[in-house]
Design an enzyme around this catalytic site. Structure first.
Site, PDB file in Angstrom:
ATOM      1  N   ALA A 155     -35.421 -26.263  -2.436  1.00  5.79           N
ATOM      2  CA  ALA A 155     -34.121 -26.225  -2.935  1.00  5.79           C
ATOM      3  C   ALA A 155     -33.808 -27.373  -3.658  1.00  5.79           C
ATOM      4  O   ALA A 155     -34.675 -28.474  -3.639  1.00  5.79           O
ATOM      5  CB  ALA A 155     -33.022 -26.506  -1.718  1.00  5.79           C
ATOM      6  N   GLY A 158     -37.069 -24.435   0.650  1.00  4.19           N
ATOM      7  CA  GLY A 158     -36.219 -23.183   0.297  1.00  4.19           C
ATOM      8  C   GLY A 158     -37.147 -22.323  -0.566  1.00  4.19           C
ATOM      9  O   GLY A 158     -37.056 -20.961  -0.415  1.00  4.19           O
TER      10      GLY A 158
HETATM   11  N1  COA Z   1     -36.003 -30.369  -6.094  1.00  5.89           N
HETATM   12  C1  COA Z   1     -35.733 -31.159  -7.385  1.00  5.89           C
HETATM   13  N2  COA Z   1     -36.778 -31.411  -8.356  1.00  5.89           N
HETATM   14  C2  COA Z   1     -37.854 -31.082  -7.916  1.00  5.89           C
HETATM   15  C3  COA Z   1     -38.302 -30.528  -6.661  1.00  5.89           C
HETATM   16  C4  COA Z   1     -37.161 -30.121  -5.657  1.00  5.89           C
HETATM   17  N3  COA Z   1     -37.312 -29.475  -4.484  1.00  5.89           N
HETATM   18  N4  COA Z   1     -39.660 -30.647  -6.268  1.00  5.89           N
HETATM   19  C5  COA Z   1     -39.887 -30.963  -7.535  1.00  5.89           C
HETATM   20  N5  COA Z   1     -38.910 -31.376  -8.287  1.00  5.89           N
HETATM   21  C6  COA Z   1     -39.350 -31.908  -9.665  1.00  5.89           C
HETATM   22  C7  COA Z   1     -39.705 -33.368  -9.600  1.00  5.89           C
HETATM   23  O1  COA Z   1     -38.559 -34.409  -9.188  1.00  5.89           O
HETATM   24  C8  COA Z   1     -40.364 -33.847 -11.008  1.00  5.89           C
HETATM   25  O2  COA Z   1     -39.120 -33.685 -12.061  1.00  5.89           O
HETATM   26  P1  COA Z   1     -39.129 -34.889 -12.924  1.00  5.89           P
HETATM   27  O3  COA Z   1     -40.495 -34.631 -13.871  1.00  5.89           O
HETATM   28  O4  COA Z   1     -38.211 -34.423 -13.883  1.00  5.89           O
HETATM   29  O5  COA Z   1     -39.221 -36.256 -12.452  1.00  5.89           O
HETATM   30  C9  COA Z   1     -40.880 -32.093 -11.380  1.00  5.89           C
HETATM   31  O6  COA Z   1     -40.272 -31.439 -10.329  1.00  5.89           O
HETATM   32  C10 COA Z   1     -42.559 -32.311 -10.977  1.00  5.89           C
HETATM   33  O7  COA Z   1     -42.698 -32.590  -9.742  1.00  5.89           O
HETATM   34  P2  COA Z   1     -43.808 -34.076  -9.303  1.00  5.89           P
HETATM   35  O8  COA Z   1     -43.214 -34.481  -7.985  1.00  5.89           O
HETATM   36  O9  COA Z   1     -43.673 -34.968 -10.437  1.00  5.89           O
HETATM   37  O10 COA Z   1     -44.977 -33.081  -9.097  1.00  5.89           O
HETATM   38  P3  COA Z   1     -45.981 -33.395  -8.095  1.00  5.89           P
HETATM   39  O11 COA Z   1     -47.190 -32.502  -8.471  1.00  5.89           O
HETATM   40  O12 COA Z   1     -46.435 -34.878  -8.252  1.00  5.89           O
HETATM   41  O13 COA Z   1     -45.532 -33.210  -6.521  1.00  5.89           O
HETATM   42  C11 COA Z   1     -44.779 -31.754  -4.962  1.00  5.89           C
HETATM   43  C12 COA Z   1     -45.409 -31.765  -6.112  1.00  5.89           C
HETATM   44  C13 COA Z   1     -44.328 -30.346  -4.647  1.00  5.89           C
HETATM   45  C14 COA Z   1     -45.448 -32.232  -3.768  1.00  5.89           C
HETATM   46  C15 COA Z   1     -43.378 -32.591  -5.009  1.00  5.89           C
HETATM   47  O14 COA Z   1     -42.748 -32.071  -6.310  1.00  5.89           O
HETATM   48  C16 COA Z   1     -42.457 -32.425  -3.841  1.00  5.89           C
HETATM   49  O15 COA Z   1     -42.865 -32.959  -2.875  1.00  5.89           O
HETATM   50  N6  COA Z   1     -41.348 -31.823  -3.893  1.00  5.89           N
HETATM   51  C17 COA Z   1     -40.280 -31.797  -2.980  1.00  5.89           C
HETATM   52  C18 COA Z   1     -40.604 -30.861  -1.983  1.00  5.89           C
HETATM   53  C19 COA Z   1     -39.774 -30.602  -0.909  1.00  5.89           C
HETATM   54  O16 COA Z   1     -39.256 -31.636  -0.102  1.00  5.89           O
HETATM   55  N7  COA Z   1     -39.103 -29.548  -0.869  1.00  5.89           N
HETATM   56  C20 COA Z   1     -37.745 -29.301   0.104  1.00  5.89           C
HETATM   57  C21 COA Z   1     -36.561 -29.257  -0.498  1.00  5.89           C
HETATM   58  S1  COA Z   1     -35.285 -29.145   0.750  1.00  5.89           S
END
Ligand code: COA
Length: 260
Positions: free
Chosen positions: A66, A112
């Site tokens: 999400a 999500g």
């Molecule tokens: N909500 C909002 N934005 C998100 C997102 C989420 N769930 N997951 C990724 N993004 C965004 C990041 O903020 C980033 O945006 P920016 O470039 O404007 O800063 C972009 O997507 C790329 O993500 P990034 O974290 O830089 O990539 P990464 O390869 O370093 O890491 C993940 C990948 C998936 C491990 C990491 O993005 C992550 O942990 N995301 C959240 C996962 C999560 O907790 N999901 C459950 C939500 S309830």
């Protein structure tokens, strides 16, 4: 169908919905959830669409969860409303769709994202996929059905561990756990989904809809799935598809189902 956050492709007998926010790793904001509802609803009403593939754009993510930026400042009431509306509008809606939905998990399926894959009727994954419900690492819990569907699919003990550790499992582990049905390369993922759909599309779509309903009722509170099966089984005898399927068998020819 024109959407801001989705790409829709309609082929001869199936449709592909691609969640298209690659810069945000296809995170599900409220607008995307609303668009997904509309897209699933209209594709489900199209009799030529025998199955729907749901996938994410780019080669990195199916859906990374999400959209955290959208709910970070929510109150208790807003949090509850977010989960309730999301479950009704998308996750339960997809689970109860008459048309089979296959999640083609092409990368991160977190929070999500995994919940959407789990609400789909079954899942296939590419070998780079990573799956998990990391919500407790944010101080929240899965709110789109994750605490329920993960345990249904992989068993309570493994689900408890995955949720408590906020861990991620590989595609191979997901295969071993029964969370996905097949693992393949990223290039072969959509072709595999299409191959499975070609087998599904040969069969009676009304019978498939009845089977989905009966199988879902295994998990519907207060409803006896065996009873649903009896009712749905009976209904099949009133369909043109049943007459065609049984006649084709007896006449030693391939059935050509009208889907009625
Ligand atoms: N909500 C909002 N934005 C998100 C997102 C989420 N769930 N997951 C990724 N993004 C965004 C990041 O903020 C980033 O945006 P920016 O470039 O404007 O800063 C972009 O997507 C790329 O993500 P990034 O974290 O830089 O990539 P990464 O390869 O370093 O890491 C993940 C990948 C998936 C491990 C990491 O993005 C992550 O942990 N995301 C959240 C996962 C999560 O907790 N999901 C459950 C939500 S309830």
């Amino acid at each position: 169908m024109k959407f801001e956050n989705l790409l829709i492709e309609i082929a001869a007998n199936y449709a592909t919905i691609t969640i298209n926010r690659p810069k945000k790793l296809n995170a599900l904001n409220i607008a995307t959830i609303q668009e997904l509802h509309e897209a699933f609803k209209s594709l489900d009403a199209d009799a030529t669409v025998k199955a729907i593939i749901i996938t994410g754009s780019g080669d990195k993510a199916f859906v990374a969860g999400a959209d955290i930026s959208e709910f970070a400042h929510f109150s208790v009431e807003e949090g509850e409303r977010l989960a309730r509306n999301g479950q009704e509008m998308l996750f339960n809606f997809v689970q109860n769709l008459k048309t089979p939905v296959i999640a083609a998990v092409n990368g991160f399926a977190l929070g999500g994202g995994l919940e959407l894959a789990m609400a789909s009727h079954f899942r296939i994954a590419s070998d780079n996929a990573k799956m998990g419900l990391p919500e407790v690492s944010l101080g929240v819990i899965p709110g789109y059905g994750g605490t329920q569907r993960l345990a249904q699919l992989i068993g309570k003990g493994k689900a408890m561990e995955l949720v408590m550790t906020a861990g991620m499992i590989s595609a191979e582990d997901a295969l071993r756990y029964g969370l996905v049905n097949y693992v393949t390369t990223q290039e072969e993922l959509l072709p595999l989904a299409q191959k499975l759909i070609s087998k599904i599309a040969r069969n009676s779509s009304v019978a498939i809809a009845s089977a989905i309903k009966a199988m879902n009722d295994l998990y519907t509170d207060g409803v006896n799935g065996f009873e649903t099966e009896i009712i749905e089984f009976g209904k099949c005898f009133g369909t043109t598809d049943f007459k065609e399927g049984t006649s084709a068998f007896l006449e030693k020819r391939k059935a050509n189902f009208p889907g009625k």
